[in-house]
Design a protein around this motif. Structure first.
Motif, short mmCIF file in Angstrom:
data_model
loop_
_atom_site.label_atom_id
_atom_site.label_comp_id
_atom_site.label_asym_id
_atom_site.label_seq_id
_atom_site.Cartn_x
_atom_site.Cartn_y
_atom_site.Cartn_z
N LEU A 122 0.95 4.41 -2.72
CA LEU A 122 0.84 5.83 -2.37
C LEU A 122 1.98 6.63 -2.99
N ALA B 153 -2.85 7.63 7.97
CA ALA B 153 -4.00 6.74 7.80
C ALA B 153 -3.56 5.32 7.50
N LEU B 154 -2.52 5.17 6.69
CA LEU B 154 -1.98 3.83 6.39
C LEU B 154 -1.45 3.18 7.66
N SER C 14 -1.85 13.12 7.31
CA SER C 14 -1.41 12.58 6.03
C SER C 14 -2.00 11.22 5.71
N GLU C 15 -1.93 10.86 4.43
CA GLU C 15 -2.36 9.53 3.99
C GLU C 15 -1.44 8.45 4.57
N TYR C 16 -0.21 8.83 4.93
CA TYR C 16 0.71 7.88 5.55
C TYR C 16 0.29 7.59 6.98
N GLU D 20 0.83 -1.20 0.00
CA GLU D 20 0.00 0.00 0.00
C GLU D 20 0.87 1.25 0.00
#
Length: 178
Positions: free
Chosen positions: A21, A142-143, A138-140, A17
């Motif tokens: 990204l 969330a990951l 950040s999307e990181y 994942e």
């Protein structure tokens, strides 16, 4: 070789994942990291490590390479804990100019380092990297919240813990160099 049987190149779900990204270098203000969508093969890793160390007699290369920085330095899972799953192995960085260091004690902690806006290269270059101001949203992050099994801690703490657990990593690598 210390690679899993059959040289399985599939990334664990969290790293896969992360690769999807990607990262934005943002002219030097972002993270200098280019994740791969698969581990390098055992042969590629062995060839690279022999050249990196100048030691062409090495056969047992305990790394699974999963990304690089813009200069060609590599991020890898280091198979330092025999018999333990890949997710429990430390993450390291081996730079194109000989820089090296332990980034995180396991893949989960590596996700939190990235969530703080710190890449593998930055974790080795800077003693106590500061989180990026936008890291909390950040999307990181969330990951990491979806995949991490360890609690969130600042990147500088995770890096310091990993280095304390493996204090001779760089010196041990230097001994392999010719």
């Amino acid at each position: 070789m210390m690679q899993p049987p059959g040289d399985d190149r599939r990334l664990p779900p969290a790293l896969a994942e992360l690769a999807r990204l990607g990262f934005d270098y943002d002219g030097g203000d972002g993270i200098d990291f280019e994740p791969y969508d698969a581990f390098d093969s055992a042969d590629e890793t062995t060839d690279w490590f022999r050249h990196w160390t100048g030691n062409h007699e090495l056969d047992d290369v305990p790394y699974r390479v999963f990304g690089q920085d813009g200069s060609g330095g590599l991020a890898a899972v280091w198979l330092a804990r025999p018999g333990r799953p890949l997710a429990e192995q430390p993450v390291v960085f081996l730079g194109s100019e000989g820089e090296s260091g332990v980034v995180a004690g396991n893949l989960s902690d590596f996700l939190w380092v990235v969530a703080d806006g710190v890449g593998p290269l930055e974790s080795v270059l800077y003693e106590a990297p500061e989180p990026r101001p936008d890291a909390q949203r950040s999307e990181y992050t969330a990951l990491a919240e979806r995949h991490a099994t360890t609690p969130r801690r600042p990147a500088r703490d995770i890096i310091a813990e990993a280095r304390a657990e493996f204090p001779t990593f760089t010196e041990d690598l230097d001994e392999l160099c010719r």
